[in-house]
Design a protein around this motif. Structure first.
Motif, PDB file in Angstrom:
ATOM      1  N   ARG A  60       3.018   1.622  -3.791  1.00 13.25           N
ATOM      2  CA  ARG A  60       2.290   1.769  -4.983  1.00 13.25           C
ATOM      3  C   ARG A  60       2.226   3.090  -5.395  1.00 13.25           C
ATOM      4  N   ALA A  61       2.030   3.496  -6.768  1.00 14.16           N
ATOM      5  CA  ALA A  61       2.062   4.641  -7.427  1.00 14.16           C
ATOM      6  C   ALA A  61       0.793   5.341  -6.864  1.00 14.16           C
ATOM      7  N   PRO A  62       0.912   6.906  -6.734  1.00 15.84           N
ATOM      8  CA  PRO A  62      -0.268   7.367  -6.472  1.00 15.84           C
ATOM      9  C   PRO A  62      -1.286   7.303  -7.592  1.00 15.84           C
ATOM     10  N   ARG A  63      -2.599   7.372  -7.330  1.00 14.43           N
ATOM     11  CA  ARG A  63      -3.571   7.744  -8.544  1.00 14.43           C
ATOM     12  C   ARG A  63      -3.571   8.942  -9.159  1.00 14.43           C
ATOM     13  N   SER A  64      -3.889   8.885 -10.248  1.00 11.19           N
ATOM     14  CA  SER A  64      -3.677  10.022 -11.026  1.00 11.19           C
ATOM     15  C   SER A  64      -4.715  11.298 -10.753  1.00 11.19           C
ATOM     16  N   ALA A  65      -4.236  12.470 -10.872  1.00 11.80           N
ATOM     17  CA  ALA A  65      -5.418  13.298 -10.281  1.00 11.80           C
ATOM     18  C   ALA A  65      -6.772  13.385 -11.123  1.00 11.80           C
ATOM     19  N   ARG A  66      -7.533  13.868 -10.722  1.00 10.15           N
ATOM     20  CA  ARG A  66      -8.931  13.826 -11.336  1.00 10.15           C
ATOM     21  C   ARG A  66      -8.970  15.137 -12.157  1.00 10.15           C
ATOM     22  N   TRP A  71       0.833  -1.287  -0.008  1.00 11.56           N
ATOM     23  CA  TRP A  71      -0.065  -0.084   0.155  1.00 11.56           C
ATOM     24  C   TRP A  71       0.800   0.936   0.021  1.00 11.56           C
TER      25      TRP A  71
END
Length: 65
Positions: free
Chosen positions: A28-34, A25
């Protein structure tokens, strides 16, 4: 001593599993910005584009304060 080892084995297994999940957790790579919304509410006629035309607003010019 054998009984203590058998009782600690499930605890150690759960601890190792939990630490593996936490490590995955954190790494892992951060989610892409909205994406930002393209339309914004403009409360002032013209907004950043400059003053609005008098014909668009439908208002007459007045000398009132």
């Amino acid at each position: 001593m054998f009984i203590v080892a058998c009782l600690l084995l499930p605890v150690v297994a759960v601890l190792l599993y939990g630490m593996d999940r936490v490590e995955d957790w954190l790494i892992r790579a951060p989610r892409s910005a909205r994406p930002a919304h393209t339309r914004h509410l403009r409360l002032i006629p013209g907004g950043k584009a400059g003053p609005a035309d008098r014909a668009q607003t439908g208002r007459e010019e007045s000398d009132a304060a």
